[in-house]
Design an enzyme around this catalytic site. Structure first.
Site, short mmCIF file in Angstrom:
data_model
loop_
_atom_site.label_atom_id
_atom_site.label_comp_id
_atom_site.label_asym_id
_atom_site.label_seq_id
_atom_site.Cartn_x
_atom_site.Cartn_y
_atom_site.Cartn_z
N GLU A 183 44.08 -61.52 68.25
CA GLU A 183 44.15 -62.98 68.15
C GLU A 183 44.13 -63.58 69.55
O GLU A 183 44.88 -63.13 70.42
CB GLU A 183 45.43 -63.42 67.44
CG GLU A 183 45.55 -62.97 65.99
CD GLU A 183 44.90 -63.94 65.02
OE1 GLU A 183 44.30 -64.93 65.50
OE2 GLU A 183 45.03 -63.71 63.80
N HIS A 244 35.90 -62.45 62.96
CA HIS A 244 36.38 -62.64 61.60
C HIS A 244 35.37 -63.41 60.77
O HIS A 244 35.19 -63.15 59.58
CB HIS A 244 37.72 -63.38 61.63
CG HIS A 244 38.56 -63.17 60.41
ND1 HIS A 244 39.73 -63.86 60.19
CD2 HIS A 244 38.40 -62.37 59.33
CE1 HIS A 244 40.26 -63.48 59.04
NE2 HIS A 244 39.47 -62.58 58.49
N ASP A 254 36.74 -68.21 62.61
CA ASP A 254 37.14 -67.69 63.91
C ASP A 254 36.42 -66.38 64.24
O ASP A 254 36.09 -65.63 63.33
CB ASP A 254 38.66 -67.50 63.96
CG ASP A 254 39.19 -66.60 62.83
OD1 ASP A 254 38.73 -66.73 61.68
OD2 ASP A 254 40.07 -65.77 63.10
#
Length: 320
Positions: A183, A244, A254
């Site tokens: 992330e 993703h 994203d």
């Protein structure tokens, strides 16, 4: 038995204080102490040292060489990079035992912009979001390039969910087991954030908080180096490093269009020509088999013969 009133008050105050202490990053840090650099044509030790923010003497010592030694294309140099990874572990129930080999890395963006658009990157808030929603990733990269580890690589994090990836039909709805999730603290375009926040909230975000930072790309590049070393089935190409939004395009946006894949040496889309960087022990037939093609097709694409020798660091175009 008579209970001391002072003790009751003290315990009550202690419990209240414990419940209100904000999350803080553990002081424990993990060091990835080395990375490997493959020498390319025209490179000098001074240039390589500058790239990794170390000295020529440090590289020479790590490789048992002199700073004046000749470098050759394809040479592997150990780079003594100290990369600090801060421990921010999620509860164990936010991951599961890994039962399959890691072959992929999946990139994401995350923030708390929907609730606090003026302060979208509070690590405390984002950590709480992971806990509240039962999701996770292995790593998180902050705006200044700081790296947090949320889940150990030997466990499967809950970051990918349902989806599919072209070229890997056996991975349908199973990417958690096959991948490492990263992330990055970032906000996408207004369109990419539309399902998460209102137009008014989006326009109240400071422009400097939208997109990604150079520090994040540098940290991601170094983190990928370590992941690739620990997981040899992960390769630095767009078959194995994915977004993703490429796995679940119907529901995820994203890392989005603002993510610059070229910053980590990759093409913008998975449809572009694939490039394989030759590693020690690679053979043409094995490379061809890995990409579902033939040695003859790879040779033709690279204007070579199937019997030509390969050298470490050589880049081969892989035909679709």
């Amino acid at each position: 038995m008579k209970i001391n009133r002072f003790w009751i008050i003290f315990c009550s105050l202690f419990i209240t204080a414990a419940m209100t202490v904000p999350l803080s990053v553990s002081a424990e840090e993990k060091d990835l102490q080395t990375t490997i650099h493959i020498v390319e044509e025209g490179e000098y030790l001074s240039v390589i040292a500058q790239e990794y923010d170390v000295t020529m003497e440090e590289i020479a010592e790590a490789n048992d060489m002199e700073t004046t030694d000749y470098l050759y294309v394809g040479q592997e140099l150990v780079i003594p990079v100290e990369e600090e990874i801060m421990d921010l572990s999620l509860p164990l129930e936010h991951s599961e035992e890994r039962t399959k080999e890691v072959t992929h890395v999946m990139t994401h963006f995350t923030s708390n912009a929907a609730l606090t658009p003026q302060n979208p990157y509070s690590v405390n808030d984002i950590y709480d979001n992971f806990v509240d929603y039962g999701v996770s990733a292995h790593y998180m990269i902050g705006r200044d390039g700081e790296i947090y580890q949320l889940v150990d690589e030997d466990r499967a994090a809950f970051h990918a969910g349902e989806g599919s990836l072209s070229g890997f039909p056996e991975y349908d709805n199973d990417m958690n087991q096959r991948s490492i999730g990263i992330e990055l603290l970032a906000v996408g375009t207004e369109e990419e954030m539309a399902s998460m926040m209102s137009t008014e909230a989006y326009h109240s975000i400071d422009s400097s908080d939208i997109g990604y930072t150079e520090d994040q790309y540098k940290a991601l590049d170094e983190l990928l180096e370590g992941i690739e070393q620990r997981n040899p089935d992960v390769q630095r190409d767009r078959d194995h490093i994915v977004g993703h939004d490429e796995y679940a395009p119907d529901r995820k946006t994203d890392p989005g269009s603002l993510f610059n894949w070229a910053e980590i040496g990759l093409s913008e889309t998975r449809d572009d020509t694939q490039v394989h960087t030759v590693k020690e022990g690679d053979y043409l037939w094995g490379i061809a088999n890995e990409y579902g093609t033939t040695a003859e097709a790879v040779a033709e694409a690279n204007d070579m013969d199937t019997q030509d020798p390969l050298w470490v660091g050589e880049e081969l175009e892989i035909p679709e």
